[in-house]
Design an enzyme around this catalytic site. Structure first.
Site, short mmCIF file in Angstrom:
data_model
loop_
_atom_site.label_atom_id
_atom_site.label_comp_id
_atom_site.label_asym_id
_atom_site.label_seq_id
_atom_site.Cartn_x
_atom_site.Cartn_y
_atom_site.Cartn_z
N TRP A 168 -3.68 -1.99 -1.34
CA TRP A 168 -3.63 -3.29 -1.99
C TRP A 168 -4.12 -4.26 -0.94
CZ3 TRP A 168 -1.14 -8.05 -1.30
CH2 TRP A 168 -1.16 -8.90 -2.41
N LYS A 212 5.30 -11.82 -18.06
CA LYS A 212 4.93 -10.46 -18.50
C LYS A 212 3.57 -10.48 -19.16
CE LYS A 212 7.00 -8.40 -17.00
NZ LYS A 212 8.06 -8.25 -16.06
N ARG A 264 1.77 1.29 -5.99
CA ARG A 264 1.98 0.36 -4.87
C ARG A 264 0.73 -0.44 -4.55
NH1 ARG A 264 6.68 1.80 -1.87
NH2 ARG A 264 5.95 0.49 -0.19
N CYS A 288 0.87 -1.18 0.00
CA CYS A 288 0.00 0.00 0.00
C CYS A 288 0.90 1.23 0.00
CB CYS A 288 -0.87 0.03 1.24
SG CYS A 288 -1.79 -1.50 1.50
N LYS A 327 3.24 -3.06 -6.83
CA LYS A 327 4.64 -2.95 -7.22
C LYS A 327 5.59 -3.55 -6.20
CE LYS A 327 7.83 -1.56 -10.01
NZ LYS A 327 7.95 -2.40 -11.20
N GLU A 378 0.66 -11.25 -16.60
CA GLU A 378 0.35 -10.24 -15.58
C GLU A 378 -0.33 -9.00 -16.17
OE1 GLU A 378 3.59 -8.43 -13.32
OE2 GLU A 378 4.94 -8.80 -14.99
N GLU A 428 10.11 -15.42 -18.26
CA GLU A 428 9.84 -14.01 -18.00
C GLU A 428 8.81 -13.47 -19.01
OE1 GLU A 428 10.01 -11.71 -15.99
OE2 GLU A 428 10.06 -9.82 -17.07
N ASN A 482 0.46 0.31 6.06
CA ASN A 482 0.94 -0.59 5.02
C ASN A 482 1.58 -1.78 5.71
OD1 ASN A 482 2.15 -1.87 2.85
ND2 ASN A 482 3.89 -0.45 2.78
N GLY A 483 1.11 -2.98 5.41
CA GLY A 483 1.70 -4.17 6.05
C GLY A 483 0.60 -5.09 6.54
N HIS A 498 8.29 -33.71 -23.74
CA HIS A 498 8.07 -34.48 -22.50
C HIS A 498 6.73 -34.14 -21.86
CE1 HIS A 498 12.09 -36.07 -22.84
NE2 HIS A 498 12.48 -34.84 -23.14
C1 F6R Z 1 6.76 -8.76 -12.51
C2 F6R Z 1 7.26 -8.11 -11.31
C3 F6R Z 1 7.36 -8.93 -10.08
C4 F6R Z 1 8.59 -8.51 -9.26
C5 F6R Z 1 8.60 -9.25 -7.92
C6 F6R Z 1 9.84 -8.93 -7.11
O1 F6R Z 1 6.76 -7.88 -13.59
O2 F6R Z 1 7.55 -6.95 -11.30
O3 F6R Z 1 7.39 -10.29 -10.36
O4 F6R Z 1 9.73 -8.80 -10.00
O5 F6R Z 1 7.47 -8.90 -7.19
O6 F6R Z 1 9.92 -7.58 -6.81
P1 F6R Z 1 11.29 -6.92 -6.38
O7 F6R Z 1 12.20 -6.99 -7.56
O8 F6R Z 1 10.95 -5.51 -5.99
O9 F6R Z 1 11.82 -7.73 -5.24
#
Ligand code: F6R
Length: 612
Positions: free
Chosen positions: A74, A484, A27, A2, A607, A487, A480, A98-99, A503
């Site tokens: 969030w 991407k 966030r 948050c 984020k 998400e 990855e 936040n938490g 397999h």
């Molecule tokens: C995907 C993404 C997440 C972060 C993950 C780790 O696009 O951004 O998978 O990579 O939440 O976050 P950090 O790098 O801040 O530890």
């Protein structure tokens, strides 16, 4: 997770709180709210949904006053409704948080038994009631605040207003970041420097366990034990304080296009372009001869950066690397061998699981390093060694430029390790450094693939499932790519090692399941091209991203129509993951734009994941 903002200002608080929440929206963005100390007491405005919903509510019922707090959420406990939106209140106390308060259930039961009535499903509301109850027991506000903190288990960053304590904000940090912003006769609290960026670039990063009482022009900071402490004031760079989208439609698009510079900036911190070697200060800070093994711990995209780094470290430096998602690592009993370097990779430097894994490594007596984009983050401060990435603030929730900056730093470190361990001579070191220094130009070239990539994404946006394939370091890049896409477009996508297709996953191939193959021309190219044949022969639609279309065996009949090739730049295999990350990001971006999803703030995500 948050976002939090608090203001003791000289002008109206409400517009400033909203301005700050807009910057913090990355966030968390399922609901938001503000509270302002008005002439008739503290008043709240809250809304489900995004900040613009809150803005409409505030426009309809304005709030006037100079002191206030705000929050963008969030959800962890309770659905994203107005009732669950912060701030939460009880009597004179109003709280944003936040938490996660882990012992909220027992505190709530105790407070309910004491006659408190709750109006939300959140864990946060117990803080307001507990503070209220503690004040009623006769303690002064500051003492009551400390007493409340002593009873909370779990993670928190808090900003609190108490009626009757005008021109005062109470803040605390444990497990979730919080900064104090210093203005001219004004003070601020925020989740990060971005939050207070519109008002000041002078910030104090609170340490773990710190709590603070802010007044109009002072911050009375105490550590976890209650001792008064001085924490330094840092002047943050303009880029950290001010982030705008510019002419781009989305932050993600802007951040993808910033990669030539962000990669270059990061490489400059690790490589000496004149000596054509890893920088002397990087080599001085660590002797990779004393490292027997690297244990990378990370989550999500950062984890995939770690997986790609494993290929580089093992190939050029002969240094064994294990990579594990932090949420698994922290809860099993990993067997660590002496000489292991625990390396946390994280954009934010605050991800709860990665931080816990890093702390576990420290607890085991291992040397630790943190590769982070936020250089003042908790991981940066707690690890023995901080390796920075210089991506600049990343606002789009889907990580792009932070990922390539992580790769740039990790590949540079692999070169430093190889040189120190005598695995490469000065000529090879110079060659690899030159390769890395040229990546920024290759990334710029890869960005020119944009129209070609865009052309195939309309069809992709209609798919229900998409498969990504790659070999070697392109395998984690395939993972990855799939992450991407899922998400931001909400299309189900999976990445596989191309050699694994037979397999099991090949059973998924049909004309409705596009297969994206990442295959730059390297020693494994022919093998991947064979896998393309296998897919096409089964009616699968293939999008092949490669610089060697001429080497793809021609397909006959209907199979020929199913193959689309997008040509990418030719590069050394060592840096290919950095370069081919770009079309993968563009593919996800344009597919999501076709689908009309919220690219920068995809549903259910946030984020910075500061809860487990
Ligand atoms: C995907 C993404 C997440 C972060 C993950 C780790 O696009 O951004 O998978 O990579 O939440 O976050 P950090 O790098 O801040 O530890």
């Amino acid at each position: 997770m948050c976002g939090i903002i608090g203001v003791i200002g000289l002008s109206e608080a409400a517009p400033r709180l909203i301005e700050s929440l807009r910057r913090l929206e990355y966030r968390g963005y399922d609901s938001a709210g503000i509270a302002v100390v008005t002439e008739t007491g503290t008043q709240r405005r809250r809304a489900a949904g995004k900040i613009r919903q809150l803005e409409s509510v505030v426009e309809e019922a304005p709030l006037s006053g100079r002191v206030g707090i705000g929050h963008t959420r969030w959800a962890t406990h309770g659905a994203p409704t107005v009732d669950n939106a912060h701030p939460h209140t009880s009597g004179p106390v109003t709280v944003v948080h936040n938490g996660i308060i882990e012992n909220f259930a027992e505190l709530k039961a105790e407070l309910i038994a004491g006659g408190h009535l709750f109006s939300s499903d959140t864990d946060t509301e117990v803080i307001a009631h507990l503070f209220d109850a503690t004040l009623k027991s006769g303690l002064k506000a500051k003492d009551a605040f400390k007493a409340v903190l002593d009873r909370l288990n779990g993670a928190y960053a808090l900003a609190i207003i108490v009626e009757g304590e005008s021109n005062t904000l109470f803040g605390a940090r444990r497990g979730s970041p919080l900064v104090v912003g210093w203005g001219e006769g004004e003070m601020f609290l925020g989740s990060d420097a971005l939050a207070v960026g519109p008002f000041t670039n002078r910030v104090t990063y609170l340490e773990e366990g710190d709590w603070v009482v802010l007044t109009q022009d002072a911050a009375d900071i105490h550590d976890a034990k209650g001792f008064r402490v001085n924490r330094p004031i840092t002047t943050v760079s303009a880029s950290a304080a001010l982030v705008e989208k510019g002419a781009y439609r989305h932050f993600m698009e802007k951040e993808v296009h910033e990669q030539p510079e962000s990669v270059q900036r990061t490489l400059s911190a690790y490589l000496d372009p004149v000596a054509k070697s890893a920088r002397a200060d990087i080599k001085a800070a660590i002797d990779f001869n004393s490292v027997a093994r690297i244990q990378i711990i990370a989550c999500g995209t950062a984890y995939y950066a770690g997986c790609i780094a494993k290929y580089a470290f093992e190939k050029v430096a002969g240094l064994p690397v294990d990579v594990e998602v932090a949420s698994e690592f922290r809860y099993r009993t990993p067997a660590m061998t002496p000489g292991t370097l625990g390396l946390a990779v994280s954009q934010s430097g605050e991800t709860a699981d990665t931080l816990a894994a890093l702390r576990w490594c420290k607890g085991e007596g291992l040397k630790t390093a943190a590769l982070v984009n936020v250089h003042t983050s908790t991981m940066a401060r707690e690890a023995d060694l901080m390796w920075p990435t210089h991506a600049g603030p990343e606002i789009g929730v889907a990580s792009t430029k932070a990922f390539t900056a992580q790769l740039a730093a990790l590949l540079s470190l692999a070169v430093a390790a190889a040189a120190q361990r005598g695995r490469i001579d000065a000529t090879e070191e110079a060659r690899l450094v030159q390769c890395l220094l040229e990546t920024s130009g290759l990334i710029a070239e890869a960005l020119l693939m944009d129209p070609d990539v865009q052309r195939i994404t309309y069809e992709l946006s209609k798919a229900r499932d998409v498969i990504y394939l790659g070999r070697g370091a392109m395998y984690p890049l395939a993972l990855e790519g799939a992450l991407k896409l899922k998400e931001i477009s909400y299309i189900h996508a999976e990445g596989y090692a191309a050699g694994e297709l037979k397999h099991g996953p090949i059973a998924l191939i049909d004309e409705n399941t596009p297969v994206v193959v990442i295959a730059p021309d390297d020693e494994l190219f022919e093998k991947t091209a064979s896998n393309v044949q296998e897919v096409a022969a089964r009616g699968g639609r293939v999008v092949m991203i490669t610089d060697a279309p001429q080497k793809v065996p021609s397909l006959s009949g209907d199979a020929a129509k199913t193959l689309k090739i997008v040509k990418g730049p030719t590069c050394d295999p060592f840096v290919a993951p950095l370069v081919y990350a770009v079309p993968i990001q563009l593919l996800a971006y344009h597919t999501a734009v076709h689908k009309g999803t919220d690219v920068d703030q995809p549903r259910n995500l946030a984020k910075s994941v500061t809860v487990e």
